[in-house]
Write a protein that holds these residues in place. Structure first.
Motif, PDB file in Angstrom:
ATOM      1  N   PHE A 102       0.856  -1.183   0.000  1.00 12.08           N
ATOM      2  CA  PHE A 102       0.000   0.000   0.000  1.00 12.08           C
ATOM      3  C   PHE A 102       0.890   1.229   0.000  1.00 12.08           C
ATOM      4  O   PHE A 102       1.570   1.511   0.974  1.00 12.08           O
ATOM      5  CB  PHE A 102      -0.908  -0.004   1.240  1.00 12.08           C
ATOM      6  N   LEU A 103       0.902   1.964  -1.101  1.00 11.36           N
ATOM      7  CA  LEU A 103       1.755   3.132  -1.230  1.00 11.36           C
ATOM      8  C   LEU A 103       1.092   4.357  -0.620  1.00 11.36           C
ATOM      9  O   LEU A 103      -0.138   4.452  -0.574  1.00 11.36           O
ATOM     10  CB  LEU A 103       2.071   3.402  -2.703  1.00 11.36           C
ATOM     11  N   PRO A 104       1.902   5.340  -0.138  1.00  8.38           N
ATOM     12  CA  PRO A 104       1.330   6.574   0.410  1.00  8.38           C
ATOM     13  C   PRO A 104       0.497   7.325  -0.632  1.00  8.38           C
ATOM     14  O   PRO A 104       0.768   7.258  -1.827  1.00  8.38           O
ATOM     15  CB  PRO A 104       2.571   7.381   0.811  1.00  8.38           C
ATOM     16  N   PHE A 105      -0.521   8.024  -0.134  1.00 10.18           N
ATOM     17  CA  PHE A 105      -1.381   8.884  -0.962  1.00 10.18           C
ATOM     18  C   PHE A 105      -2.172   8.099  -2.008  1.00 10.18           C
ATOM     19  O   PHE A 105      -2.531   8.639  -3.048  1.00 10.18           O
ATOM     20  CB  PHE A 105      -0.556   9.989  -1.645  1.00 10.18           C
ATOM     21  N   THR A 106      -2.424   6.829  -1.743  1.00  4.88           N
ATOM     22  CA  THR A 106      -3.254   6.026  -2.632  1.00  4.88           C
ATOM     23  C   THR A 106      -4.433   5.472  -1.843  1.00  4.88           C
ATOM     24  O   THR A 106      -4.408   5.403  -0.618  1.00  4.88           O
ATOM     25  CB  THR A 106      -2.466   4.860  -3.263  1.00  4.88           C
TER      26      THR A 106
END
Length: 265
Positions: A102-106
């Motif tokens: 889970f990547l940041p800002f997604t």
């Protein structure tokens, strides 16, 4: 006798004038040559140290990004929806790697590879408003979930439920005279929930958790926006950011020392 200003400066004069900035007085002088070599070696050593420090700093930054993006993340609890398990102002460590990347800002995981178990406390990206929320997993794909008079049923059987007594004031935002704790359990896990004794007992028609989704509830059943709300509903596994592991700090009006470094049940 005064010197002729038009007379070319002798090499010796230049050496006298520039010797302080490191130009040797005589290239054939062994002492001067050794001094120049020492200066060059010192410069090279300084550059080697600089490159080594830059590599160390760069490696530390990359490691921090890797830990932050892939492995762990800090999360602050905002609101009473998970009382008494988690209180407003608790700060928790979240393990991100069990369920996916889970990547940041997604809003969704790049790839998912795991499924939470009933009883896990997870951080999810709400399908309703894209806000991070913390909830407890009650149902996984294929489970049939319903609520009868405040009792949660899973696959035709009521989950473990035992009344513990009035809520403790320091672990509840409710008036202890109107609030009671209930011990619940599933999948070998036990946890506490909060219920208002003044609220009307809740019931919910049976629902089946679809593939790739989970059914979640807040531990404070009267003040939680969770899968009972059609706008939130079942949570896609791609929106599960991670599992909450432990509380590393806790404060609101004061520091709650007894909660720091405690595991989340």
């Amino acid at each position: 006798m005064s010197e002729d200003p038009t007379k070319p400066t002798k090499p010796a004069d230049l050496r006298n004038e520039l010797g302080e900035i490191g130009i040797p007085r005589d290239p054939t002088d062994p002492a001067a040559a050794a001094k120049a070599a020492a200066i060059r070696e010192s410069d090279e050593e300084r550059w080697r140290r600089t490159k080594s420090n830059m590599k160390t700093i760069g490696g530390a930054v990359l490691l921090a990004f890797f830990i932050r993006i892939v492995l762990f993340e800090a999360f602050e609890i905002d609101g009473p929806s998970m009382e008494p398990t988690l209180l407003n102002g608790d700060r928790v460590v979240v393990a991100k790697f069990p369920y996916g990347l889970f990547l940041p800002f997604t809003s969704d995981a790049v790839v998912s590879w795991g499924m939470p178990n009933p009883g896990d406390v997870v951080i999810v990206k709400s399908p309703y408003d894209d806000i991070d929320i913390v909830k407890r997993v009650i149902g996984v794909p294929g489970d049939r979930i319903e609520i009868r008079e405040d009792v949660v049923w899973r696959n035709g059987e009521p989950i473990h439920r035992r009344v513990l007594g009035p809520c403790l004031e320091e672990e509840s935002s409710e008036d202890p005279t109107d609030c009671e704790w209930i011990e619940e359990g599933a999948n070998g896990e036990l946890w506490r929930t909060s219920h208002s004794m003044l609220s009307v007992p809740e019931s919910m028609s049976p629902v089946v958790v679809p593939p790739g989704h989970i059914f979640v509830l807040g531990d404070h059943r009267d003040r939680s926006n969770d899968s009972r709300n059609p706008r939130v509903g079942m949570i896609p596994i791609s929106r599960v950011k991670g599992r909450a592991l432990a509380i590393y700090w806790s404060n609101e009006a004061y520091i709650r020392w007894d909660r720091i470094f405690s595991a989340i049940q």
